[in-house]
Design a protein around this motif. Structure first.
Motif, PDB file in Angstrom:
ATOM      1  N   ASP A 128       0.849  -1.195   0.000  1.00 61.59           N
ATOM      2  CA  ASP A 128       0.000   0.000   0.000  1.00 61.59           C
ATOM      3  C   ASP A 128       0.885   1.244   0.000  1.00 61.59           C
ATOM      4  OD1 ASP A 128      -1.781   2.096   0.515  1.00 61.59           O
ATOM      5  OD2 ASP A 128      -3.045   0.862   1.818  1.00 61.59           O
ATOM      6  N   CYS A 129       0.789   2.034  -1.064  1.00 59.15           N
ATOM      7  CA  CYS A 129       1.660   3.206  -1.177  1.00 59.15           C
ATOM      8  C   CYS A 129       1.403   4.225  -0.064  1.00 59.15           C
ATOM      9  CB  CYS A 129       1.507   3.850  -2.547  1.00 59.15           C
ATOM     10  SG  CYS A 129      -0.028   4.780  -2.770  1.00 59.15           S
ATOM     11  N   ARG A 130       0.229   4.184   0.552  1.00 60.40           N
ATOM     12  CA  ARG A 130      -0.042   5.113   1.655  1.00 60.40           C
ATOM     13  C   ARG A 130       0.883   4.837   2.834  1.00 60.40           C
ATOM     14  NH1 ARG A 130      -6.426   4.135   2.105  1.00 60.40           N
ATOM     15  NH2 ARG A 130      -5.596   2.020   1.924  1.00 60.40           N
ATOM     16  N   ASN A 131       1.244   3.576   3.014  1.00 58.67           N
ATOM     17  CA  ASN A 131       2.187   3.227   4.074  1.00 58.67           C
ATOM     18  C   ASN A 131       3.570   3.789   3.782  1.00 58.67           C
ATOM     19  OD1 ASN A 131       0.296   1.797   5.596  1.00 58.67           O
ATOM     20  ND2 ASN A 131       0.661  -0.089   4.457  1.00 58.67           N
ATOM     21  N   PRO A 154       4.600   5.142  -5.055  1.00 53.72           N
ATOM     22  CA  PRO A 154       3.991   6.318  -4.419  1.00 53.72           C
ATOM     23  C   PRO A 154       3.220   7.175  -5.425  1.00 53.72           C
ATOM     24  CG  PRO A 154       6.236   6.022  -3.663  1.00 53.72           C
ATOM     25  CD  PRO A 154       6.036   5.039  -4.774  1.00 53.72           C
ATOM     26  N   GLY A 171       4.078   6.607   2.183  1.00 46.03           N
ATOM     27  CA  GLY A 171       3.968   8.032   2.515  1.00 46.03           C
ATOM     28  C   GLY A 171       4.077   8.274   4.010  1.00 46.03           C
ATOM     29  N   SER A 172       3.398   7.453   4.800  1.00 44.08           N
ATOM     30  CA  SER A 172       3.454   7.599   6.260  1.00 44.08           C
ATOM     31  C   SER A 172       4.855   7.313   6.788  1.00 44.08           C
ATOM     32  CB  SER A 172       2.445   6.654   6.920  1.00 44.08           C
ATOM     33  OG  SER A 172       1.116   6.999   6.557  1.00 44.08           O
ATOM     34  N   GLN A 201      -1.964   9.671  -3.119  1.00 43.23           N
ATOM     35  CA  GLN A 201      -2.352   9.235  -1.781  1.00 43.23           C
ATOM     36  C   GLN A 201      -1.133   9.180  -0.851  1.00 43.23           C
ATOM     37  OE1 GLN A 201      -4.342   5.487  -2.836  1.00 43.23           O
ATOM     38  NE2 GLN A 201      -6.251   6.364  -2.065  1.00 43.23           N
ATOM     39  N   ALA A 202      -0.020   8.675  -1.383  1.00 41.00           N
ATOM     40  CA  ALA A 202       1.207   8.611  -0.587  1.00 41.00           C
ATOM     41  C   ALA A 202       1.703  10.018  -0.245  1.00 41.00           C
ATOM     42  CB  ALA A 202       2.291   7.847  -1.350  1.00 41.00           C
ATOM     43  N   GLN A 203       1.624  10.912  -1.206  1.00 40.38           N
ATOM     44  CA  GLN A 203       2.063  12.289  -0.969  1.00 40.38           C
ATOM     45  C   GLN A 203       1.217  12.966   0.097  1.00 40.38           C
ATOM     46  OE1 GLN A 203       1.882  13.983  -4.886  1.00 40.38           O
ATOM     47  NE2 GLN A 203       3.856  13.130  -5.509  1.00 40.38           N
ATOM     48  N   LEU A 243      -0.274  11.548   2.661  1.00 38.77           N
ATOM     49  CA  LEU A 243       0.091  11.044   3.975  1.00 38.77           C
ATOM     50  C   LEU A 243       1.522  11.400   4.360  1.00 38.77           C
ATOM     51  CD1 LEU A 243      -1.706   7.601   3.891  1.00 38.77           C
ATOM     52  CD2 LEU A 243      -2.167   9.471   5.451  1.00 38.77           C
TER      53      LEU A 243
END
Length: 241
Positions: free
Chosen positions: A14-17, A42, A19-20, A45-47, A49
């Motif tokens: 998950d690219c959100r992870n 990324p 980003g976090s 969504q990643a950016q 987060l």
């Protein structure tokens, strides 16, 4: 010195992870992010987060294998949330941060984090000199990827701040080989053991896994690795005769 500390995320789904994790890194002063074969690169969504850490995302290096990410590192520590069949040398998070800061003055060092659902494979963990486990509440030890990155990055930062007062001396740190050199030694070991018949190619068993564990526990320096290569060359010559 913190520029020598590399955060490596393996096969993140998950690219959100990602980003976090980038945000967690930057709050502790870490910027070197490596992505090993991410399932999702990324994106927006990643950016979102990552918040103010989009520069860490933008400069992240994407590679195919863990070997590619750590081949020039002198110290590699893999995160492991579960015990393995063959125990590996373990570090406490506090000690891990201290070793990262001390050895990061001489060469790149890496903290490796595995997949969200299954972590690192045994083969990937065998590329690490040490394993580190966060001593979370055993009744509820569920840490997501960004939390784990934040926790260990914090330990690195605390060790770094302490080092500014203690002033670690480079001369006190052994000259350890980078991963690429160590891997060549292991390949040489396997060739020599096959030449003597100690390893049967059709039934190799766990010989090399146990040998890796033994050598990683001993942590040979660069001169000792060169000595071993010389010994192995001598063994191969004798086996041919």
């Amino acid at each position: 010195m913190l520029d020598s500390v590399r955060i490596v995320l393996v096969n993140t789904s998950d690219c959100r992870n990602i980003g976090s994790a980038a945000r967690a890194m930057k709050t502790m002063g870490l910027t070197e992010l490596y992505l090993v074969d991410p399932i999702e690169l990324p994106n927006g969504q990643a950016q979102a987060l990552a918040a103010g850490a989009t520069d860490v995302l933008a400069n992240a290096k994407v590679v195919k294998t863990l070997e590619d990410a750590v081949e020039d590192c002198g110290l590699v520590v893999g995160t492991s949330a579960r015990s393995r069949t063959l125990p590996w040398p373990m570090l406490e998070p506090r000690t891990c941060g201290e070793k990262m800061v001390a050895e990061g003055q001489k060469y790149p060092v890496a903290l490796v984090f595995g997949r969200e659902s299954s972590g690192l494979t045994n083969e990937e963990l065998q590329l690490c000199h040490f394993h580190v486990q966060i001593p979370a509440n055993p009744e509820y030890s569920s840490l997501n990827l960004a939390m784990a990155v934040q926790t260990l990055s914090y330990e690195v930062r605390m060790a770094f701040l302490a080092s500014e007062n203690k002033q670690y001396e480079n001369n006190d740190i052994e000259d350890y080989p980078v991963v690429e050199e160590t891997e060549r030694m292991f390949e040489h070991f396997e060739q020599a053991l096959k030449a003597t018949g100690f390893i049967v190619p059709s039934h190799p068993g766990l010989v090399m896994t146990k040998l890796r564990r033994f050598i990683n526990r001993a942590r040979p320096d660069s001169k000792e690795v060169k000595m071993w290569r010389g010994i192995l060359s001598s063994v191969e010559k004798s086996a041919k005769k």
